[in-house]
Design a protein around this motif. Structure first.
Motif, mmCIF file in Angstrom:
data_model
loop_
_atom_site.group_PDB
_atom_site.id
_atom_site.type_symbol
_atom_site.label_atom_id
_atom_site.label_comp_id
_atom_site.label_asym_id
_atom_site.label_seq_id
_atom_site.Cartn_x
_atom_site.Cartn_y
_atom_site.Cartn_z
ATOM 1 N N VAL A 28 0.838 -1.211 0.000
ATOM 2 C CA VAL A 28 0.000 0.000 0.000
ATOM 3 C C VAL A 28 0.866 1.253 0.000
ATOM 4 O O VAL A 28 0.596 2.212 -0.733
ATOM 5 C CB VAL A 28 -0.976 -0.027 1.204
ATOM 6 C CG1 VAL A 28 -1.662 1.326 1.384
ATOM 7 C CG2 VAL A 28 -1.997 -1.130 1.042
ATOM 8 N N ILE A 29 1.918 1.246 0.809
ATOM 9 C CA ILE A 29 2.816 2.409 0.865
ATOM 10 C C ILE A 29 3.482 2.628 -0.486
ATOM 11 O O ILE A 29 3.563 3.763 -0.982
ATOM 12 C CB ILE A 29 3.852 2.238 1.995
ATOM 13 C CG1 ILE A 29 3.156 2.345 3.353
ATOM 14 C CG2 ILE A 29 4.957 3.274 1.886
ATOM 15 C CD1 ILE A 29 4.035 1.986 4.536
ATOM 16 N N LEU A 30 3.958 1.562 -1.118
ATOM 17 C CA LEU A 30 4.568 1.701 -2.448
ATOM 18 C C LEU A 30 3.548 2.175 -3.478
ATOM 19 O O LEU A 30 3.876 3.000 -4.347
ATOM 20 C CB LEU A 30 5.181 0.370 -2.878
ATOM 21 C CG LEU A 30 6.484 -0.013 -2.181
ATOM 22 C CD1 LEU A 30 6.943 -1.390 -2.613
ATOM 23 C CD2 LEU A 30 7.558 1.012 -2.463
ATOM 24 N N ALA A 31 2.325 1.699 -3.399
ATOM 25 C CA ALA A 31 1.290 2.145 -4.331
ATOM 26 C C ALA A 31 1.000 3.635 -4.157
ATOM 27 O O ALA A 31 0.834 4.366 -5.139
ATOM 28 C CB ALA A 31 0.015 1.326 -4.126
ATOM 29 N N ILE A 32 0.967 4.099 -2.915
ATOM 30 C CA ILE A 32 0.733 5.531 -2.658
ATOM 31 C C ILE A 32 1.890 6.360 -3.205
ATOM 32 O O ILE A 32 1.674 7.403 -3.835
ATOM 33 C CB ILE A 32 0.518 5.781 -1.151
ATOM 34 C CG1 ILE A 32 -0.832 5.188 -0.714
ATOM 35 C CG2 ILE A 32 0.585 7.269 -0.823
ATOM 36 C CD1 ILE A 32 -1.052 5.200 0.784
ATOM 37 N N ILE A 33 3.116 5.909 -2.985
ATOM 38 C CA ILE A 33 4.288 6.646 -3.492
ATOM 39 C C ILE A 33 4.259 6.700 -5.017
ATOM 40 O O ILE A 33 4.490 7.762 -5.620
ATOM 41 C CB ILE A 33 5.587 6.007 -2.968
ATOM 42 C CG1 ILE A 33 5.718 6.251 -1.466
ATOM 43 C CG2 ILE A 33 6.803 6.556 -3.711
ATOM 44 C CD1 ILE A 33 6.870 5.514 -0.814
ATOM 45 N N ILE A 34 3.964 5.582 -5.663
ATOM 46 C CA ILE A 34 3.895 5.570 -7.128
ATOM 47 C C ILE A 34 2.770 6.470 -7.618
ATOM 48 O O ILE A 34 2.934 7.211 -8.592
ATOM 49 C CB ILE A 34 3.728 4.116 -7.630
ATOM 50 C CG1 ILE A 34 5.017 3.338 -7.375
ATOM 51 C CG2 ILE A 34 3.349 4.075 -9.104
ATOM 52 C CD1 ILE A 34 4.921 1.857 -7.627
#
Length: 114
Positions: A28-34
């Motif tokens: 989820v954190i990586l998806a938000i950053i992307i």
């Protein structure tokens, strides 16, 4: 029969064993950053690039128009281009230094003409 790509519960790192939702949180954190990077480069950056290019094109148009005006001033009615004479006059000392060279140039031109 055990597949070689699977992990046994003993092989799972301890931090992951304590919190089974850890991989989901990282995802989820990586998806938000992307998503934020996508928004930055698609929504915010292009308008600033367009405004910068408009400023540059206006400056370029002004420079081209100035060059055209100056070149039009240097063309007389017959269409030949002439150089503008400088507004300042040369000092007599500089003319005295230049006189032997100009005389030599005239002599060479006469030799070439004949």
């Amino acid at each position: 029969m055990k597949r070689s790509s699977t992990m046994s519960p003993a092989e799972i790192p301890s931090s992951t064993r304590k919190n089974p939702s850890f991989p989901v949180l990282i995802g989820v954190i990586l998806a938000i950053i992307i998503f934020l990077l996508f928004i930055l480069f698609v929504v915010m950056v292009p308008p600033s690039l367009e405004s910068g290019s408009e400023d540059r094109s206006e400056k370029m148009d002004a420079a081209v128009n100035l060059a055209v005006e100056q070149s039009m001033e240097n063309v007389n009615e017959s269409g030949t281009i002439y150089q503008k004479e400088p507004d300042i006059t040369m000092s007599p000392e500089l003319l005295a230094i230049d006189k032997p060279f100009s005389a030599e140039e005239e002599k060479e031109e006469l030799e070439l003409d004949s």
